[in-house]
Design an enzyme around this catalytic site. Structure first.
Site, PDB file in Angstrom:
ATOM      1  N   VAL A  31       0.852  -1.184   0.000  1.00  0.00           N
ATOM      2  CA  VAL A  31       0.000   0.000   0.000  1.00  0.00           C
ATOM      3  C   VAL A  31       0.887   1.233   0.000  1.00  0.00           C
ATOM      4  O   VAL A  31       1.749   1.396   0.865  1.00  0.00           O
ATOM      5  CB  VAL A  31      -0.929   0.016   1.227  1.00  0.00           C
ATOM      6  CG1 VAL A  31      -1.768   1.285   1.252  1.00  0.00           C
ATOM      7  CG2 VAL A  31      -1.826  -1.216   1.223  1.00  0.00           C
ATOM      8  N   ASN A  36       2.346   7.165  -8.871  1.00  0.00           N
ATOM      9  CA  ASN A  36       3.129   6.432  -9.870  1.00  0.00           C
ATOM     10  C   ASN A  36       3.732   5.182  -9.239  1.00  0.00           C
ATOM     11  O   ASN A  36       4.900   5.162  -8.872  1.00  0.00           O
ATOM     12  CB  ASN A  36       4.254   7.316 -10.431  1.00  0.00           C
ATOM     13  CG  ASN A  36       3.708   8.523 -11.155  1.00  0.00           C
ATOM     14  OD1 ASN A  36       2.919   8.397 -12.077  1.00  0.00           O
ATOM     15  ND2 ASN A  36       4.127   9.705 -10.718  1.00  0.00           N
ATOM     16  N   ALA A  68       1.433   1.320   8.695  1.00  0.00           N
ATOM     17  CA  ALA A  68       1.255   2.742   8.409  1.00  0.00           C
ATOM     18  C   ALA A  68       0.580   3.452   9.571  1.00  0.00           C
ATOM     19  O   ALA A  68      -0.258   2.887  10.271  1.00  0.00           O
ATOM     20  CB  ALA A  68       0.424   2.917   7.134  1.00  0.00           C
ATOM     21  N   ALA A  71       3.155   9.118  13.273  1.00  0.00           N
ATOM     22  CA  ALA A  71       4.023   8.997  14.441  1.00  0.00           C
ATOM     23  C   ALA A  71       4.182  10.359  15.109  1.00  0.00           C
ATOM     24  O   ALA A  71       3.336  11.236  14.963  1.00  0.00           O
ATOM     25  CB  ALA A  71       5.366   8.408  14.023  1.00  0.00           C
ATOM     26  N   SER A 109       2.499   0.259  19.725  1.00  0.00           N
ATOM     27  CA  SER A 109       3.648   0.943  20.318  1.00  0.00           C
ATOM     28  C   SER A 109       3.811   0.528  21.769  1.00  0.00           C
ATOM     29  O   SER A 109       2.823   0.359  22.490  1.00  0.00           O
ATOM     30  CB  SER A 109       3.441   2.462  20.248  1.00  0.00           C
ATOM     31  OG  SER A 109       4.383   3.145  21.056  1.00  0.00           O
ATOM     32  N   TYR A 134      -0.260  10.142  20.681  1.00  0.00           N
ATOM     33  CA  TYR A 134       0.144   9.069  19.771  1.00  0.00           C
ATOM     34  C   TYR A 134      -0.120   7.704  20.399  1.00  0.00           C
ATOM     35  O   TYR A 134      -0.773   6.838  19.791  1.00  0.00           O
ATOM     36  CB  TYR A 134       1.621   9.219  19.431  1.00  0.00           C
ATOM     37  CG  TYR A 134       2.231   8.008  18.767  1.00  0.00           C
ATOM     38  CD1 TYR A 134       1.962   7.706  17.432  1.00  0.00           C
ATOM     39  CD2 TYR A 134       3.081   7.159  19.473  1.00  0.00           C
ATOM     40  CE1 TYR A 134       2.523   6.594  16.822  1.00  0.00           C
ATOM     41  CE2 TYR A 134       3.640   6.045  18.874  1.00  0.00           C
ATOM     42  CZ  TYR A 134       3.359   5.759  17.555  1.00  0.00           C
ATOM     43  OH  TYR A 134       3.901   4.653  16.963  1.00  0.00           O
ATOM     44  N   LYS A 138      -2.981   4.671  19.460  1.00  0.00           N
ATOM     45  CA  LYS A 138      -2.630   3.268  19.203  1.00  0.00           C
ATOM     46  C   LYS A 138      -3.424   2.339  20.118  1.00  0.00           C
ATOM     47  O   LYS A 138      -3.918   1.288  19.683  1.00  0.00           O
ATOM     48  CB  LYS A 138      -1.125   3.059  19.400  1.00  0.00           C
ATOM     49  CG  LYS A 138      -0.245   3.665  18.319  1.00  0.00           C
ATOM     50  CD  LYS A 138      -0.336   2.858  17.026  1.00  0.00           C
ATOM     51  CE  LYS A 138       0.735   3.241  16.031  1.00  0.00           C
ATOM     52  NZ  LYS A 138       0.717   2.399  14.825  1.00  0.00           N
TER      53      LYS A 138
END
Length: 313
Positions: A31, A36, A68, A71, A109, A134, A138
Site C-alpha cells: 500500500v 506512480n 502505516a 508517528a 507501540s 500518539y 494506538k
C-alpha cells in the site's frame, strides 16, 4: 498474499528486503500513497483515515500487516492521531473483515504501556498507561480491533515493539551514532539502567511469523531482542558495529537529569538513562519464536552504512 501498509517506511522496507534476502515464498501487496506505483503489485491510497477507499485492495489477500500511521510529528494535533491511527486502522480492519481476510497484524507501540518501568517489566497483561496522544491513539485502535475480532472472527494480532534500531533507522539513534563516528565520547560510564530494544531485522522476522504462524490470533506481543542491556552496553554495541572505539565518561545520572531539565530535554534524557524493560516470554510460548539475530549480529549492519537511528517508541 499479505497486504502491507507502510511498505515504503523504514520497517516496511526492511520487511520486504528481509523476505527477499531469506528467500521466503510469501508475497506482499504494498500500500502506497504515490500516484506512480513502481510495481504492479501495489495499491494506491490518497490518505489513511476512516473513509479510505479500500475497494479491490483485498483480492487474494489472507492477511494484513498494518504498519502505516502517524508517528510523533511536531505540531500534530491530537485529532490527527485519532483520524489516522485509530479511525484509519479500524476502517481498514472492518473492510478487511468484510472482504474475508483471515488475519490482521497491527503494529502498535510500547508507549501504550508507558514511558518507563520501575521494579517489574511491562507485560502483555499489565495495566496500560498511554503517555501521549500518539500512544493513546494506538491503544484506542487496539481496543477497537479486539471488538471487531469478537464481532467478525477476524484474527487480530497486536505487536508493541520496543525501540527499533538498525542501519539508517529514523529517530534519535542517529544522534548517538553520529556522536560515536565524529566525537566518540559519551557520558554513560556510570549508567546501569535496564532497557529492551529490538533490531529491525528481528522485528521483520517476528511480523512475518505473526502473519504465517497458526497460533498468534488474539495475542498481544511486546517485541524485543529478549536481551536487556544498559545504555552503556547499547552504545558500546553501536560502536562495535561501526568499528569504532567509544569512551564512556563517568557522569552522574543525577547530573544528566538536571541538565536535561534545564535544557527542556528531560524526556530525551530519560529515554537514555531510565529503565524500560519488557517481558517478551509469551512470544516464545505461543509462537516458539526467538530473535534470529543477537544484538552484536544486528549491529554489524551499521558498518555498511556508517549511520543509523533509533525507531519510535
Amino acid at each position: 498474499m499479505i497486504l502491507l501498509t507502510g511498505s515504503n517506511g523504514y520497517i516496511g522496507n526492511h520487511l520486504i528486503n528481509y523476505k527477499t534476502a531469506n528467500g521466503l515464498s510469501i508475497k506482499f501487496r504494498n500500500v502506497i500513497r504515490s500516484s506512480n506505483p513502481s510495481t504492479c503489485n501495489t495499491y494506491v491510497i490518497k490518505r489513511l483515515d476512516g473513509v479510505t477507499n479500500w475497494n479491490d485492495a483485498f483480492n487474494n489477500i489472507n492477511c494484513v500487516i498494518h504498519l502505516a500511521g502517524l508517528a510523533h510529528v511536531k505540531g500534530s494535533h491530537e485529532s490527527n492521531f485519532k483520524n489516522v491511527n485509530t479511525d484509519g486502522t479500524l476502517h481498514l480492519a472492518n473492510e478487511a473483515a468484510k472482504a474475508g481476510v483471515k488475519r490482521f497484524v497491527f503494529v502498535s507501540s510500547i508507549g501504550v504501556n508507558g514511558t518507563f518501568t520501575e521494579q517489574l517489566p511491562f507485560s502483555n497483561t499489565a495495566d496500560v498507561n498511554p503517555h501521549n496522544a500518539y500512544a493513546q491513539s494506538k491503544y484506542d485502535a487496539e481496543v477497537g480491533l479486539k471488538k471487531i475480532a469478537s464481532e467478525t472472527g477476524l484474527e487480530v494480532v497486536i505487536v508493541r515493539p520496543t525501540l527499533v534500531y538498525g542501519a539508517n533507522a529514523p529517530g534519535n539513534f542517529g544522534m548517538l551514532t553520529k556522536l560515536i563516528i565524529k566525537l566518540p565520547i559519551l557520558p554513560f560510564g556510570l549508567v546501569d539502567n535496564r532497557r529492551d530494544f529490538i533490531a529491525v531485522q528481528n522485528l521483520a522476522d517476528l511480523l512475518i511469523t505473526c502473519a504465517t504462524h497458526p497460533n498468534p490470533a488474539g495475542h498481544t506481543f511486546l517485541a524485543s531482542d529478549m536481551d536487556t542491556v544498559s545504555i552503556k552496553q547499547f552504545t558500546n554495541a553501536i560502536a562495535d558495529g561501526l568499528g569504532k572505539k567509544v569512551f564512556q565518561l563517568p557522569i552522574p545520572v543525577s547530573l544528566m537529569r538536571l541538565a536535561g531539565k534545564l535544557m527542556g530535554k528531560s524526556a530525551m534524557v530519560e529515554q537514555l538513562v531510565g529503565n524500560l524493560q519488557v517481558d517478551s516470554s509469551n512470544i516464545k510460548d505461543v509462537l516458539g519464536w526467538t530473535p534470529p539475530l543477537t544484538m552484536k549480529q544486528a549491529m554489524a549492519s551499521l558498518s555498511d552504512s556508517g549511520k543509523s537511528s533509533l525507531g519510535k517508541e
